[in-house]
Enzyme design. Sequence first.
Site, mmCIF file in Angstrom:
data_model
loop_
_atom_site.group_PDB
_atom_site.id
_atom_site.type_symbol
_atom_site.label_atom_id
_atom_site.label_comp_id
_atom_site.label_asym_id
_atom_site.label_seq_id
_atom_site.Cartn_x
_atom_site.Cartn_y
_atom_site.Cartn_z
ATOM 1 N N ASP A 104 47.743 46.475 50.163
ATOM 2 C CA ASP A 104 46.709 45.809 49.358
ATOM 3 C C ASP A 104 45.333 46.295 49.824
ATOM 4 O OD1 ASP A 104 46.470 42.737 47.757
ATOM 5 O OD2 ASP A 104 44.699 43.696 48.612
ATOM 6 N N ASP A 148 45.251 46.527 42.744
ATOM 7 C CA ASP A 148 45.012 47.008 44.108
ATOM 8 C C ASP A 148 46.127 46.687 45.080
ATOM 9 O OD1 ASP A 148 44.629 44.265 44.672
ATOM 10 O OD2 ASP A 148 43.057 44.727 46.123
ATOM 11 N N GLU A 149 47.313 46.378 44.554
ATOM 12 C CA GLU A 149 48.406 46.142 45.488
ATOM 13 C C GLU A 149 49.705 46.737 44.964
ATOM 14 O OE1 GLU A 149 49.951 42.038 45.795
ATOM 15 O OE2 GLU A 149 48.327 41.474 44.472
HETATM 16 P P1 TTP Z 1 42.503 40.691 45.759
HETATM 17 O O1 TTP Z 1 43.341 41.762 46.367
HETATM 18 O O2 TTP Z 1 43.051 39.309 45.677
HETATM 19 O O3 TTP Z 1 41.124 40.540 46.564
HETATM 20 P P2 TTP Z 1 40.246 41.659 47.211
HETATM 21 O O4 TTP Z 1 40.857 43.000 47.123
HETATM 22 O O5 TTP Z 1 38.860 41.546 46.665
HETATM 23 O O6 TTP Z 1 40.174 41.170 48.714
HETATM 24 P P3 TTP Z 1 41.318 41.230 49.831
HETATM 25 O O7 TTP Z 1 40.760 42.067 50.929
HETATM 26 O O8 TTP Z 1 41.522 39.811 50.249
HETATM 27 O O9 TTP Z 1 42.528 41.836 49.207
HETATM 28 O O10 TTP Z 1 42.091 41.107 44.297
HETATM 29 C C1 TTP Z 1 41.797 42.461 43.948
HETATM 30 C C2 TTP Z 1 40.638 42.517 42.979
HETATM 31 O O11 TTP Z 1 40.917 41.739 41.834
HETATM 32 C C3 TTP Z 1 39.347 41.954 43.546
HETATM 33 O O12 TTP Z 1 38.612 42.928 44.269
HETATM 34 C C4 TTP Z 1 38.636 41.505 42.306
HETATM 35 C C5 TTP Z 1 39.744 41.122 41.355
HETATM 36 N N1 TTP Z 1 39.861 39.653 41.319
HETATM 37 C C6 TTP Z 1 39.193 38.941 40.330
HETATM 38 O O13 TTP Z 1 38.545 39.536 39.467
HETATM 39 N N2 TTP Z 1 39.270 37.580 40.338
HETATM 40 C C7 TTP Z 1 39.973 36.876 41.272
HETATM 41 O O14 TTP Z 1 40.013 35.630 41.243
HETATM 42 C C8 TTP Z 1 40.670 37.612 42.293
HETATM 43 C C9 TTP Z 1 41.456 36.895 43.356
HETATM 44 C C10 TTP Z 1 40.582 38.982 42.273
HETATM 45 MG MG MG Z 2 42.890 43.308 47.698
#
Ligand code: TTP
Ligand code: MG
Length: 406
Positions: free
Chosen positions: A9, A104-105
């Site tokens: 991720d 992103d995962e």
């Molecule tokens: P995530 O992988 O949940 O968050 P992240 O990559 O920003 O942070 P982390 O380091 O904890 O993984 O989500 C990936 C992307 O999806 C995030 O950058 C933006 C988008 N997103 C939204 O638009 N709204 C949301 O509520 C969430 C959780 C994510």
């Molecule tokens: Mg992320």
Amino acid sequence: MTRQIMHIDLDAFFVSVEQVLNPELKGKPVVVGGRPDRRGVVAAASYEARAFGLHAGMPLSTAYRLCPQATFIEGSFSKYRDASQKFMAILADFSPFLEPVGLDESYIDATGFESIYGSIHQMAVAIKQQIKDKLGLCASVGIASCKVVAKVASELSKPDGLLEVAAGEELSFLAPLPIAKLPGIGKKTERILRGLSINTIGNLSITPLSVLKSHFGASGELLHRLANGIDDRKVEPPGAAKSISRETTFGKDTKDRSLLKATLRYLSERVGADLRQRSKQARCITLKLRYADFTTITRSHTLRLTSDTDQTIFDTGEKLLKKALLAEKQAVRLIGIGVSNLTEPSKQLDMLEPSAQRLEQLNKAIDRIRKKYGFTAIQTGRTLLLKDIFPDDKDGYTLQTPSLSR
Ligand code: TTP
Ligand code: MG
């Protein structure tokens, strides 16, 4: 065999992409989601911004109040989509057993890859390095024997983390964590669990199944399994398993109805087992027949409610078979049954009638026994007939053309 599942991720994804494009933003509190004077919520916050309590989903106005010095960016989806495609392409170079989840995962089934990379740990290091070199982004990686534990591990390792949970340690790894860390537990479920004084995944893992079922219906079982680190969901490459089917050609063309039905029952059980193994439900059931003169027909039926039980697959197939045999008098050369229009199990589970619930339980019990002792350890009445016709071993009957179509 113990599987090696990796969950990868990207850290603060949207924000990190912005930081690559504008390096001045690196190391600073940054928010993607919009200007702070607009309505709307935080989509992504840099780890520097998170130190002020900012997180995804928070109203922008609150974020601004907590951290006015943050840079607020509107963001543009095409940039993130582009980065996401490059990220997935890097992973695909490492393994074809890839299941992207969102932008992103992704999961990778890395079982057996230690022989290529020295260890799965080294493979993860190499993946992280490539993502850094090619995209300038940080990825966090969890490695475990199943999806749920790998996902929790990557989350826990953030940012720029790498965490491996050894086989056998799943439960002790999960137990001390707060229930909200378990994927699938949303705000509402968390509230109910906390109301029952179930605060950690460990508490949840020892809560009697009957208690969970009384509050969450059939989903209680899934909660119970995940909390115990039991998760046999496969890593499914995209496009995989749009349908599942099994078919066989008879040694000799046949008009024998009992043989046709027994074979259909056996094939239905194989399809049903596969469906449940993938944690999927089917809406459409298709019977396939090839006659002595090689004409091939398919007949489909759409279920009112999706299902994953052997009984529903067989009953539907049997009705279709009856109709087909009335319409065509030729002997049958090949018979097959398939399911399609697959979906994730839905809340619909909660609304099942008791008889359907019992069927679900029965199928699960049969799956467990077969997993342990082999497919033919349990024979349903109808398939017993096949014993005299097909050779069997613990993996089931050896049919002429076993097929798994995707
Ligand atoms: P995530 O992988 O949940 O968050 P992240 O990559 O920003 O942070 P982390 O380091 O904890 O993984 O989500 C990936 C992307 O999806 C995030 O950058 C933006 C988008 N997103 C939204 O638009 N709204 C949301 O509520 C969430 C959780 C994510
Ligand atoms: Mg992320």
